[in-house]
Design a protein around this motif. Structure first.
Motif, mmCIF file in Angstrom:
data_model
loop_
_atom_site.group_PDB
_atom_site.id
_atom_site.type_symbol
_atom_site.label_atom_id
_atom_site.label_comp_id
_atom_site.label_asym_id
_atom_site.label_seq_id
_atom_site.Cartn_x
_atom_site.Cartn_y
_atom_site.Cartn_z
ATOM 1 N N GLN A 188 3.586 114.590 -91.431
ATOM 2 C CA GLN A 188 4.295 113.631 -92.267
ATOM 3 C C GLN A 188 3.640 113.462 -93.631
ATOM 4 O O GLN A 188 4.316 113.373 -94.644
ATOM 5 C CB GLN A 188 4.369 112.273 -91.568
ATOM 6 C CG GLN A 188 5.481 112.177 -90.521
ATOM 7 C CD GLN A 188 5.712 110.744 -90.090
ATOM 8 O OE1 GLN A 188 4.789 109.943 -90.049
ATOM 9 N NE2 GLN A 188 6.939 110.423 -89.758
ATOM 10 N N ASN A 189 2.317 113.434 -93.661
ATOM 11 C CA ASN A 189 1.653 113.170 -94.940
ATOM 12 C C ASN A 189 1.526 114.410 -95.819
ATOM 13 O O ASN A 189 0.871 114.371 -96.866
ATOM 14 C CB ASN A 189 0.274 112.533 -94.728
ATOM 15 C CG ASN A 189 -0.674 113.430 -93.961
ATOM 16 O OD1 ASN A 189 -0.328 114.548 -93.592
ATOM 17 N ND2 ASN A 189 -1.873 112.931 -93.707
ATOM 18 N N LEU A 233 8.008 104.302 -94.292
ATOM 19 C CA LEU A 233 6.923 105.143 -93.797
ATOM 20 C C LEU A 233 5.608 104.371 -93.811
ATOM 21 O O LEU A 233 5.353 103.595 -94.741
ATOM 22 C CB LEU A 233 6.771 106.388 -94.688
ATOM 23 C CG LEU A 233 7.946 107.372 -94.708
ATOM 24 C CD1 LEU A 233 7.723 108.408 -95.809
ATOM 25 C CD2 LEU A 233 8.113 108.055 -93.363
ATOM 26 N N PRO A 234 4.753 104.573 -92.818
ATOM 27 C CA PRO A 234 3.416 103.954 -92.863
ATOM 28 C C PRO A 234 2.584 104.578 -93.977
ATOM 29 O O PRO A 234 2.877 105.676 -94.458
ATOM 30 C CB PRO A 234 2.836 104.279 -91.485
ATOM 31 C CG PRO A 234 3.588 105.479 -91.022
ATOM 32 C CD PRO A 234 4.967 105.360 -91.595
ATOM 33 N N LYS A 235 1.547 103.879 -94.376
ATOM 34 C CA LYS A 235 0.727 104.332 -95.494
ATOM 35 C C LYS A 235 0.175 105.734 -95.281
ATOM 36 O O LYS A 235 0.135 106.552 -96.210
ATOM 37 C CB LYS A 235 -0.418 103.341 -95.713
ATOM 38 C CG LYS A 235 -1.304 103.689 -96.896
ATOM 39 C CD LYS A 235 -2.402 102.650 -97.087
ATOM 40 C CE LYS A 235 -3.282 103.000 -98.276
ATOM 41 N NZ LYS A 235 -4.366 101.998 -98.485
ATOM 42 N N ASP A 236 -0.248 106.033 -94.045
ATOM 43 C CA ASP A 236 -0.862 107.338 -93.798
ATOM 44 C C ASP A 236 0.158 108.473 -93.716
ATOM 45 O O ASP A 236 -0.212 109.630 -93.524
ATOM 46 C CB ASP A 236 -1.714 107.306 -92.532
ATOM 47 C CG ASP A 236 -0.906 106.940 -91.291
ATOM 48 O OD1 ASP A 236 0.314 106.691 -91.417
ATOM 49 O OD2 ASP A 236 -1.501 106.894 -90.198
ATOM 50 N N ARG A 276 7.820 101.149 -100.623
ATOM 51 C CA ARG A 276 6.542 101.601 -100.070
ATOM 52 C C ARG A 276 6.195 100.821 -98.803
ATOM 53 O O ARG A 276 6.270 99.598 -98.773
ATOM 54 C CB ARG A 276 5.435 101.404 -101.112
ATOM 55 C CG ARG A 276 4.118 102.078 -100.751
ATOM 56 C CD ARG A 276 3.141 101.947 -101.900
ATOM 57 N NE ARG A 276 1.870 102.592 -101.609
ATOM 58 C CZ ARG A 276 1.587 103.867 -101.845
ATOM 59 N NH1 ARG A 276 2.514 104.646 -102.379
ATOM 60 N NH2 ARG A 276 0.407 104.370 -101.556
ATOM 61 N N HIS A 277 5.866 101.543 -97.730
ATOM 62 C CA HIS A 277 5.505 100.997 -96.422
ATOM 63 C C HIS A 277 6.708 100.417 -95.659
ATOM 64 O O HIS A 277 6.524 99.907 -94.556
ATOM 65 C CB HIS A 277 4.427 99.917 -96.529
ATOM 66 C CG HIS A 277 3.243 100.316 -97.357
ATOM 67 N ND1 HIS A 277 2.732 101.580 -97.342
ATOM 68 C CD2 HIS A 277 2.491 99.600 -98.238
ATOM 69 C CE1 HIS A 277 1.699 101.644 -98.163
ATOM 70 N NE2 HIS A 277 1.540 100.462 -98.728
#
Length: 272
Positions: free
Chosen positions: A167-168, A70-73, A66-67
């Protein structure tokens, strides 16, 4: 010829027994006609492949790493992924009709499939495999592009998949979240190629299996940067611009026809 075609029937029967015999009581599937056994095997195997590859990949990139990638958003919500699973599950029974039909045509001698590599030798096997992949790449590129360019096809078929345009909202589970006819049309080049190119039957089955893994991978938004592979970085751009990167396994068709957009170039533009 009848004895040779029986080799294909024996092979598909073995696949059916391997999957169905391992998971279901024989009284549930053994009385079914061979073609229905084949469809049921494809349906069960397709679901297993979709969920196992999807869950494992999501667990790895969204939790273990996680992170990191990919960034959190950019991480999709559970709600978005459940919607993708819902769309894929509605389409899955129909998806499985195509490989069932292709196996039926092979078993009846309607295609140019051959049963054993020893029938033609390893050199010609490699040559024909290269041609097969090139024909599939060509066919999927144009099928995908026309699903965008022909407005009714986009509106009524392909738009179902393109609601995932950021992306999200993209995840490995989006890989099979299509209108059923859309998914079938994009897989049809695999079947058309069987009528044009001598194709090793087991390799054809293996490549269809690989499709399930590949489509999981290219919807994870992680750019692997492995030239000339059309990885997730390229496919993410396709989902955000709608007019680029229609290709399947490689960038060649987009490069030749001017529809390629490189994710590295996109990052450079953002920095500038």
């Amino acid at each position: 010829m009848g004895e040779y075609l029986q080799e294909f029937v024996d092979e598909t029967t073995w696949y059916n027994n391997l999957v169905l015999g391992s998971l279901l009581p024989s009284k549930l599937w053994d009385p079914l006609p061979h073609i229905l056994q084949t469809w049921l095997r494809n349906y069960i195997a397709g679901n297993l492949l979709y969920f196992i590859s999807g869950f494992l990949w999501c667990f790895y990139i969204y939790y273990l790493k996680r992170h990191v990638y990919l960034p959190k958003d950019a991480i999709p919500t559970n709600k978005a992924m459940l919607l993708q699973i819902y769309v894929a599950m509605k389409a899955m029974p129909w998806y499985c009709a195509l490989p069932t039909l292709s196996e039926y045509m092979v078993e009846n001698g309607w295609t140019r499939c051959y049963a054993s590599i020893s029938d033609i030798g390893w050199v010609m096997y490699a040559v024909y495999l290269f041609i097969y992949l090139a024909v599939v790449e060509f066919g999927i590129y144009w099928m995908h592009r026309e699903l965008h360019d022909i407005k009714p096809l986009y509106k009524y078929l392909h738009a179902t998949h393109h609601i995932y345009n950021k992306q999200n909202t993209l995840s490995p589970f989006a890989g099979l979240a299509f209108h059923p006819l859309d998914g079938i049309l994009q897989a049809v080049p695999h079947v058309i190629a069987l009528f044009i190119i001598p194709t090793h039957f087991r390799t054809h089955i293996g490549l269809l299996f690989l499709e399930g893994i590949w489509t999981t991978n290219i919807h994870d938004c992680i750019h692997g940067n492995l030239w000339p592979i059309m990885g997730a970085g390229y496919h993410t751009i396709h989902h955000t611009t709608y007019r680029h990167n229609y290709g399947h396994y490689t960038i060649w068709m987009d490069w030749m026809l001017g529809t390629l957009r490189d994710p590295i170039d996109e990052e450079d533009k953002k920095v500038m």
